[in-house]
Design a protein around this motif. Sequence first.
Motif, PDB file in Angstrom:
ATOM      1  N   ILE A 148       0.805  -1.101   0.033  1.00 39.41           N
ATOM      2  CA  ILE A 148       0.150   0.032  -0.005  1.00 39.41           C
ATOM      3  C   ILE A 148       0.853   1.099   0.148  1.00 39.41           C
ATOM      4  CG2 ILE A 148      -2.094  -0.914   0.996  1.00 39.41           C
ATOM      5  CD1 ILE A 148      -1.297   0.214   3.694  1.00 39.41           C
ATOM      6  N   LYS A 149       2.222   1.040  -0.092  1.00 37.71           N
ATOM      7  CA  LYS A 149       3.025   2.376  -0.088  1.00 37.71           C
ATOM      8  C   LYS A 149       2.756   3.245  -1.278  1.00 37.71           C
ATOM      9  CE  LYS A 149       6.997   0.915   2.598  1.00 37.71           C
ATOM     10  NZ  LYS A 149       8.725   0.370   2.709  1.00 37.71           N
ATOM     11  N   CYS A 150       2.347   2.784  -2.281  1.00 38.58           N
ATOM     12  CA  CYS A 150       1.908   3.439  -3.659  1.00 38.58           C
ATOM     13  C   CYS A 150       0.658   4.573  -3.173  1.00 38.58           C
ATOM     14  CB  CYS A 150       1.523   2.637  -4.658  1.00 38.58           C
ATOM     15  SG  CYS A 150       0.195   1.696  -4.366  1.00 38.58           S
ATOM     16  N   TYR A 151      -0.056   4.543  -2.139  1.00 36.95           N
ATOM     17  CA  TYR A 151      -0.841   5.372  -1.924  1.00 36.95           C
ATOM     18  C   TYR A 151      -0.731   6.277  -0.841  1.00 36.95           C
ATOM     19  CZ  TYR A 151      -3.657   1.511  -3.792  1.00 36.95           C
ATOM     20  OH  TYR A 151      -4.195   0.471  -4.657  1.00 36.95           O
ATOM     21  N   LEU A 152       0.665   6.169  -0.379  1.00 37.47           N
ATOM     22  CA  LEU A 152       1.102   6.981   0.897  1.00 37.47           C
ATOM     23  C   LEU A 152       2.032   8.106   0.733  1.00 37.47           C
ATOM     24  CD1 LEU A 152       1.928   3.746   3.227  1.00 37.47           C
ATOM     25  CD2 LEU A 152      -0.260   5.061   2.978  1.00 37.47           C
ATOM     26  N   THR A 153       2.024   9.114   1.558  1.00 37.03           N
ATOM     27  CA  THR A 153       2.971  10.203   1.243  1.00 37.03           C
ATOM     28  C   THR A 153       4.175   9.759   1.965  1.00 37.03           C
ATOM     29  OG1 THR A 153       2.126  11.433   3.026  1.00 37.03           O
ATOM     30  CG2 THR A 153       1.357  12.068   1.022  1.00 37.03           C
TER      31      THR A 153
ATOM     32  N   GLY B 129       5.500  10.960   4.711  1.00 35.33           N
ATOM     33  CA  GLY B 129       5.224  11.302   6.096  1.00 35.33           C
ATOM     34  C   GLY B 129       4.042   9.937   6.496  1.00 35.33           C
ATOM     35  N   SER B 130       3.256   9.933   5.713  1.00 33.59           N
ATOM     36  CA  SER B 130       2.051   8.696   5.923  1.00 33.59           C
ATOM     37  C   SER B 130       2.829   7.353   6.071  1.00 33.59           C
ATOM     38  CB  SER B 130       0.817   8.590   5.296  1.00 33.59           C
ATOM     39  OG  SER B 130       1.234   8.498   3.932  1.00 33.59           O
ATOM     40  N   CYS B 131       3.855   7.235   5.382  1.00 29.81           N
ATOM     41  CA  CYS B 131       4.622   5.919   5.255  1.00 29.81           C
ATOM     42  C   CYS B 131       5.407   5.532   6.546  1.00 29.81           C
ATOM     43  CB  CYS B 131       5.355   5.846   4.227  1.00 29.81           C
ATOM     44  SG  CYS B 131       6.279   4.173   3.685  1.00 29.81           S
TER      45      CYS B 131
END
Length: 121
Positions: free
Chosen positions: A82-87, A89-91
Amino acid sequence: MQIVSCTVKTKPKKRKLTSKLLPFEELPVDIRHYEMLRWFVDDGIAKSAVYENKSVHEKDFEIIPERVSNTIMDKAIAIDEIKCYLTEGSCLAIQQVIKMKKLTPTWIYPICAKDAATKSI
């Protein structure tokens, strides 16, 4: 005129049980990603990320480990998907929550929301 009733005893047919449930790893990618995002963010944000290609920001995440699903501790779950959906900071926020969750595992019973560590309900 006499009516005769006949009954025939036969063995019940064995039905093959078929389950429509799939292991998590075999779910379609979009559903799997949506479900994983829901462990950290609310339903609307997860849908927007997966189906509308919107990024998930750090402010959107649940950062209290006790409120995050224990499913993230399952070794079979590939959070990296799901890293492709994250900024960025959110990662980092997800990594911190997972790290805290692993350090202090708390198992909450889903029915009564009581902590399993107390060994009482």
